[in-house]
Enzyme design. Structure first.
Site, short mmCIF file in Angstrom:
data_model
loop_
_atom_site.label_atom_id
_atom_site.label_comp_id
_atom_site.label_asym_id
_atom_site.label_seq_id
_atom_site.Cartn_x
_atom_site.Cartn_y
_atom_site.Cartn_z
N ASN A 45 0.65 -1.08 0.05
CA ASN A 45 -0.13 0.04 -0.09
C ASN A 45 0.93 1.33 -0.06
O ASN A 45 1.75 1.14 0.60
CB ASN A 45 -0.86 0.01 1.27
N GLU A 47 0.24 5.37 0.72
CA GLU A 47 -0.45 6.40 0.99
C GLU A 47 -0.04 7.69 0.60
O GLU A 47 0.83 7.73 0.11
CB GLU A 47 -0.73 6.29 2.71
N CYS A 56 -4.07 0.47 -2.66
CA CYS A 56 -3.94 -0.59 -2.00
C CYS A 56 -2.72 -1.56 -2.43
O CYS A 56 -2.47 -1.52 -3.57
CB CYS A 56 -5.34 -1.34 -1.66
N GLU A 58 -3.19 -4.67 -3.08
CA GLU A 58 -3.52 -5.62 -3.79
C GLU A 58 -3.51 -4.94 -5.17
O GLU A 58 -3.56 -5.63 -6.22
CB GLU A 58 -5.01 -5.88 -3.48
N CYS A 88 -10.06 -4.64 0.49
CA CYS A 88 -11.45 -3.91 0.62
C CYS A 88 -12.17 -3.82 -0.56
O CYS A 88 -11.98 -4.62 -1.66
CB CYS A 88 -10.70 -2.31 0.55
N CYS A 91 -10.55 -3.10 -4.10
CA CYS A 91 -9.62 -4.48 -4.66
C CYS A 91 -10.40 -5.56 -4.95
O CYS A 91 -9.84 -6.08 -6.08
CB CYS A 91 -8.80 -4.52 -3.29
#
Length: 132
Positions: A45, A47, A56, A58, A88, A91
Site C-alpha cells: 500500500n 498512502e 492498496c 492488492e 477492501c 480491490c
C-alpha cells in the site's frame, strides 16, 4: 494448473508489506499474486496526504501482473493488524476483473493468524464484463 505454495506467496507478501508507505494510517499491507505462469507479482500500500489517492497493496500487485500480461491464480495478503483482513471493496472489484469467483484469497497477520476465502465469497455479485 499452477500449484499454490502458500508459504512462498506469504513470504513475498511480507517482503512487500515491509516496503509499504503508510505514514498516515500506519496500516502496512503487502500482497502477492501467484500468476498463471508460476511467477509472483507483489505490491504494497502507498498512502498519500490526499487520502483518496492512496493505492492498496492488492491493486499495486494487479498493476505488476498486468505489466507481465498474466492473470492471478492465488492472492496472499499480509497485514499488521490483530486479525486477517480481506481486500477492501475496490480491490475485490479489481481482482474480479482479472480473476474468477474461484480465485483463492488468503490473509495472514504478522503474528501468523490466517483466514482464506474465494473471491466469490468476498464479492458474490461482482460487476464484470458479462454485464456489458
Amino acid at each position: 494448473m499452477v500449484e499454490v505454495d502458500w508459504q512462498q506467496l506469504f513470504k513475498a507478501a511480507e517482503l512487500a508489506r515491509q516496503m509499504a508507505h503508510a505514514p498516515y494510517s500506519r496500516f502496512h499491507v503487502g500482497a502477492a499474486l501467484l500468476l498463471e505462469d508460476g511467477s509472483i507479482a507483489s505490491g504494497c500500500n502507498v498512502e498519500n496526504a490526499s487520502y483518496g489517492l492512496t493505492v492498496c497493496a492488492e491493486r499495486n500487485a494487479i498493476g505488476a501482473a498486468v505489466l507481465r500480461a498474466k492473470r492471478p491464480v492465488a492472492v496472499a495478503i499480509v497485514v499488521d493488524s490483530r486479525e486477517p483482513t480481506p481486500p477492501c471493496g475496490m480491490c475485490r472489484q479489481v481482482l474480479a476483473e482479472f480473476g474468477s469467483a474461484a480465485l483463492p484469497v488468503a490473509s495472514r497477520t504478522v503474528s501468523g493468524q490466517e483466514a482464506r476465502w474465494s473471491l466469490g465469497e468476498l464479492l458474490p455479485h461482482a460487476f464484470t464484463r458479462s454485464f456489458l
